[in-house]
Design an enzyme around this catalytic site. Sequence first.
Site, short mmCIF file in Angstrom:
data_model
loop_
_atom_site.label_atom_id
_atom_site.label_comp_id
_atom_site.label_asym_id
_atom_site.label_seq_id
_atom_site.Cartn_x
_atom_site.Cartn_y
_atom_site.Cartn_z
N TYR A 142 0.90 -0.72 0.14
CA TYR A 142 -0.27 0.24 0.34
C TYR A 142 0.95 1.18 0.08
CZ TYR A 142 -3.83 -2.69 1.64
OH TYR A 142 -4.88 -3.99 0.97
N LYS A 191 4.13 -14.98 3.34
CA LYS A 191 4.63 -15.56 1.83
C LYS A 191 5.60 -15.69 1.49
CE LYS A 191 1.74 -17.91 -1.14
NZ LYS A 191 1.49 -19.41 -0.60
N ASP A 223 -2.34 -18.28 2.83
CA ASP A 223 -3.52 -18.21 2.04
C ASP A 223 -3.80 -19.97 3.35
OD1 ASP A 223 -0.55 -20.03 1.54
OD2 ASP A 223 -1.27 -21.29 0.01
N ASP A 247 -5.08 -6.84 6.11
CA ASP A 247 -6.80 -6.30 5.34
C ASP A 247 -7.51 -7.11 4.65
OD1 ASP A 247 -8.39 -4.16 4.53
OD2 ASP A 247 -7.15 -3.74 2.92
N ASP A 251 -10.95 -8.53 7.30
CA ASP A 251 -12.52 -8.71 7.20
C ASP A 251 -12.72 -9.94 6.78
OD1 ASP A 251 -12.18 -6.14 6.64
OD2 ASP A 251 -12.24 -5.95 4.10
#
Length: 356
Positions: A142, A191, A223, A247, A251
């Site tokens: 970001y 990751k 994942d 993020d 959620d």
Amino acid sequence: MEKKIAIIRGDGIGPEIMTQAIAVLDAVAAKFGHTFTYEDAPMGGNAIDAFGVPLPESSLKTCLACDSTLLSAVGGPKWDAIDPAIRPEKGLLGLRAGMGLYANLRPAELIPQLKDACPLRSEIVDRGINFIVIRELIGGAYFGEHKTWEENGEMAAHDVMAYKEHEIRRIARVGFETAMKRGRKLCSVDKANVLDSSKLWRKVVCEVAAEYPEVELRHMYVDAAAMQLVRDPSQFDVIVTENLFGDILSDEASQIVGSIGMLPSASLGDGACGLYEPIHGSAPDIAGQDLANPIGMILAAAMMLRYGLNMPDEAAAVETAVSRALEDGLRTGDIMEPGMQRVGCAAMGRAIVERI
């Protein structure tokens, strides 16, 4: 006590839910003998309309000068087509960077009264859901370089996910310190099988772990973490991860506990002033219709009382009032169940105030 609070009313449903949060804070002030004063700090789409930028310098100065900052939600389709450099979300990123807020704490706890709203099977829910996602907030993709260009007759783009050691080290410490105050279990999500930034992330987290031998550390690919959150969320206590992964996972966590409208978050740095907000968006499709759920905003105010203003008893009074309103069967549309009483945003706010 006298405290000054910066208020960012935001866009869409933002002003509606903020009105209810301020009413709750006023009730707390009256009950406990405090004085809260509020300073408006325009930010987001409303600031673009009024000042031409999503975060006026005066708003940032207001936030930095106050004891804490309360934010509702910003953005909406009205500003989707404008220059990306001045979209509402840029104001939020600028506010986090300007206030030095590198750690976002998002608790995910299933409120017993909303057990039936959880989409998971009952045998999974019965194990308990109570964890917190700690997301690095001012690094990663970001805040990296974003570039779009034309190459060999077609468009290409890249977004750079970059981290420095000190950025990882400080958020890792927040994760370990939080775990020390909870169940002493920390899951670091990355990751590292693919990304160099994640390989560095894992290396630094392991180094910090040596300072916290009491905390059980495990690593999980993002994942796999997304899968495990819906398979067995009870296994998690504290999750620490980078900006983009955090993020997404936070959620996902909001839906596990029944509604994105229920969860607050805190954004903290090394300074005294933090930023407190619900994790949902501005929901422009229901703005002005008294349909919004103000509970996430109200619980963000409670988080501010506890962590930002060092008022744990006052925070507990708000949280208890929310639980009592739900226990009495009051529901906004997003959490409505058969046999319950459906109320609007203002009525839910009034009910919580009455129970403080």
